[in-house]
Design a protein around this motif. Structure first.
Motif, short mmCIF file in Angstrom:
data_model
loop_
_atom_site.label_atom_id
_atom_site.label_comp_id
_atom_site.label_asym_id
_atom_site.label_seq_id
_atom_site.Cartn_x
_atom_site.Cartn_y
_atom_site.Cartn_z
N LEU A 27 -5.15 -1.03 -3.60
CA LEU A 27 -4.01 -0.40 -4.06
C LEU A 27 -2.93 -1.46 -3.94
O LEU A 27 -2.12 -1.54 -4.91
CB LEU A 27 -3.54 0.71 -3.25
CG LEU A 27 -4.45 2.08 -3.34
CD1 LEU A 27 -3.85 3.09 -2.31
CD2 LEU A 27 -4.33 2.58 -4.62
N ALA A 81 -8.65 4.74 -2.55
CA ALA A 81 -7.64 5.03 -1.34
C ALA A 81 -7.54 3.57 -0.54
O ALA A 81 -6.89 3.48 0.53
CB ALA A 81 -7.98 6.20 -0.47
N ARG A 87 1.42 6.85 -6.78
CA ARG A 87 0.12 7.27 -6.91
C ARG A 87 -0.89 6.46 -7.88
O ARG A 87 -1.63 7.11 -8.79
CB ARG A 87 0.27 8.69 -7.81
CG ARG A 87 1.00 9.91 -7.01
CD ARG A 87 1.13 11.10 -7.59
NE ARG A 87 -0.03 11.70 -8.08
CZ ARG A 87 -0.69 12.55 -7.25
NH1 ARG A 87 -0.42 12.79 -5.85
NH2 ARG A 87 -1.95 13.12 -7.73
N GLN A 127 1.06 3.93 -3.00
CA GLN A 127 0.66 5.45 -2.70
C GLN A 127 1.94 6.34 -3.43
O GLN A 127 1.54 7.18 -4.03
CB GLN A 127 0.81 5.70 -1.20
CG GLN A 127 -0.71 5.06 -0.50
CD GLN A 127 -0.66 5.59 0.84
OE1 GLN A 127 -0.02 5.23 1.67
NE2 GLN A 127 -1.71 6.27 1.31
N HIS A 183 0.93 -1.02 -0.07
CA HIS A 183 0.08 0.24 0.02
C HIS A 183 0.77 1.16 -0.07
O HIS A 183 0.66 2.30 -0.71
CB HIS A 183 -1.07 -0.10 1.35
CG HIS A 183 -1.66 1.23 1.46
ND1 HIS A 183 -1.73 1.82 2.66
CD2 HIS A 183 -2.41 2.09 0.48
CE1 HIS A 183 -2.42 3.08 2.45
NE2 HIS A 183 -3.12 3.08 1.16
#
Length: 222
Positions: A109, A104, A86, A83, A79
């Motif tokens: 992710l 999110a 992106r 992030q 995760h």
């Protein structure tokens, strides 16, 4: 007109950009989606991280290597990397998933990043996938130290009981709630000697079991 493939800074240019689009397509969007690529990428990631750790720590025993690998391939680590890339801004999600914050959500992710690894493998082979993974993980690997991660709670509880010749604990699923993509599990850890029952909650049964074992350890205060 074919939708433009979003950019993803992983150091690999896809010969078949459709693979990347599929890797970034959640099942809520429709088919084809990234579930099969995630399955493939998960296996590739395990293999590459095992190889990197084996070479980086030539004297480390198997148990310590396994704990380091488990930390590097767990959802929380993936995760964080997703992030940084992106990936959430590039995902194709169904309307409902999008409105509920799917872009999110850690599990979505993490799965998407593993799907990207699978897509790179299909696009250019194992060597290319290895290079992408090694590049992304380089800062994390550089900061690792032998013995940094202790044994997980279930292992520590089992060893504590075995050392005292006590029966092993039982883990019982008490409750499952929530939608399929965001379930919550409640698990009980039951110990006969000494008599003890603790509970743990988590987003997967495995996490709930670990939390229940951690609660038992705190109660036993070994």
């Amino acid at each position: 007109m074919t939708a433009k493939i979003p950019p993803l800074e992983i150091g690999h240019v896809f010969s078949d950009p459709v693979l990347l689009r599929t890797a970034l397509t959640h099942r809520s969007f429709g088919t084809p989606n990234n579930e099969r690529l995630e399955f493939l990428g998960d296996g590739i990631l395990d293999c590459v991280i095992a190889d990197l750790l084996y070479r980086r720590f030539p004297e480390l025993p198997e148990g310590d290597l396994s704990r380091l690998r488990a930390n590097l391939v767990r959802q929380e680590t993936l995760h964080g990397l997703a992030q940084q890339l992106r990936i959430g801004t590039l995902l194709r999600l169904g309307e409902g998933e999008l409105k509920s914050g799917g872009a999110a959500r850690p599990s979505i992710l993490a799965d998407a990043l593993e799907a990207v690894f699978g897509a790179v493998y299909l696009d250019a082979g194992f060597g290319a996938a290895s290079e992408v993974i090694a590049r992304l993980y380089a800062p994390l690997l550089a900061g690792l130290k032998p013995g940094q991660f202790q044994k997980d709670a279930k292992t520590r509880l089992q060893e504590w009981l075995q050392g005292r010749k006590k029966p092993l604990p039982r883990y019982v699923l008490l409750e499952t709630s929530g939608a399929a993509h965001e379930q919550s599990f409640v698990v009980a850890c039951e110990i006969d000697q000494p008599a003890l029952r603790s509970q743990g909650v988590g987003s997967s049964r495995r996490i709930a079991e670990q939390n229940a074992a951690e609660a038992a350890l705190k109660a036993l205060n070994p």
